[in-house]
Design an enzyme around this catalytic site. Sequence first.
Site, short mmCIF file in Angstrom:
data_model
loop_
_atom_site.label_atom_id
_atom_site.label_comp_id
_atom_site.label_asym_id
_atom_site.label_seq_id
_atom_site.Cartn_x
_atom_site.Cartn_y
_atom_site.Cartn_z
N TYR A 127 -1.97 12.07 3.34
CA TYR A 127 -1.12 12.31 2.17
C TYR A 127 -1.02 11.06 1.29
CZ TYR A 127 2.86 10.12 4.71
OH TYR A 127 3.69 9.27 5.40
N HIS A 137 -5.17 -7.47 1.07
CA HIS A 137 -4.41 -6.22 1.07
C HIS A 137 -3.49 -6.09 2.28
CE1 HIS A 137 -3.60 -2.22 -0.37
NE2 HIS A 137 -3.97 -1.67 0.78
N ASP A 189 0.84 -1.20 0.00
CA ASP A 189 0.00 0.00 0.00
C ASP A 189 0.88 1.26 0.00
OD1 ASP A 189 -3.01 0.84 0.37
OD2 ASP A 189 -1.91 2.06 1.81
#
Length: 402
Positions: free
Chosen positions: A318, A375, A196
């Site tokens: 961010y 994930h 990720d």
Amino acid sequence: MAIQFNIPPKSIAKLRPFNFRVPEKELVEFQDLLKLSKIGAPTWWNQQNDPQFGVSREWLIKAKETWLTNFDWRKHEESINKFPNFKIAIQGPEIGEIDIHFAALFSTKDDAIPIIFMHGFPSAFTDFLPMMDILAKKYTPETLPYHVIVPSLPDYGLSGTRSQNIEMTLERSACIMNQLMVDLGFEDGYVAQGGDLGSLIARIMSAEYEECRAFHLNMLILDPGETTPSYDVLSPEEIQILKRSEKWQATGLAYALEHGTRPSTAGLAISSSPLALLAWIGEKLMEWTDPRKPLSLDHILGLVSFYWFTDTFARSLYHATAYQRFLANAPPSISKEKPLGYSLFQHDLVILPQAWAQEIYPNLTFFNSHTNGGHFASLEQAEELLEDVEIFVEKVSSSFKK
């Protein structure tokens, strides 16, 4: 019982041992706020118990009750403090000084290879605690072949923030992570690993910093600008996985668009209530895993509690700028020369099939596909991910020999 691992003598950094404990007053205030937090009125959508609409009202009611009556935050603290934790002041260009937190297992072996493991969103350094536990049981400081560094990324968790006066970006975060490894005495080289957000930072480190000798990712996608390789080289199973990924991109990316375009509103609204935070993060933790082995509710509540007590959410957005960059055909840089390892977990959100990865990345040194896991590979399949990383590091170890 806390695990004891030595600090490497080469470290030029001033490390401060750290123990995480939420004051009792904050726990009481949290309980009071949670009790008073309102659950929205019933609607057609929130009564369907259908993931396409997000979390259900019934799930949120039950999760709130569990959080209030059968959740032990101190147990999660103990799992964190079981490992050596540190803080260190890092100097970075444009950002000045920032406090970075990390957990670590340091080796006393002269030829130990440094590895930095970087988490993603909505995650924390705690995603790697199961892996660290495996390593601590498998090795002693005298036999551990690696220095294992697991940071809270800048503006996440127990690391400091500069986001109130300068925007954190992927490049600034990568710069800080590289400087962390240099300040720990690993200027001769290290391996970067991530999924990720951590994968995006690792790829920038591979391209921008010579100290990063090799990198291993458990998330790799087809970058905009890359020519789509032929589907003829793919197996029916790989095509099916890609179709599932395309469906998620069409129906599940709204959160990233909101984060990336309205980070102030999203950050303030979602971090204003424990239940808002639970619904927003809980949805991802349930949807993004292998549906055959979902994360436990206790884990979900533990991570959301960690986000709450560390004020992580509003300052961590961010990661969503990456989505804007992909839309603008400007993905983060990545090396096509340094050794790359890629572990594909078939229930991840996005994947790059092996044949495509080999065509695009001539530096692909290691590849492994896993039928289990999604994930959050470091949580869902800690042993498998660790085994992949160990095999990859063995393959690239010659580049670290003096």
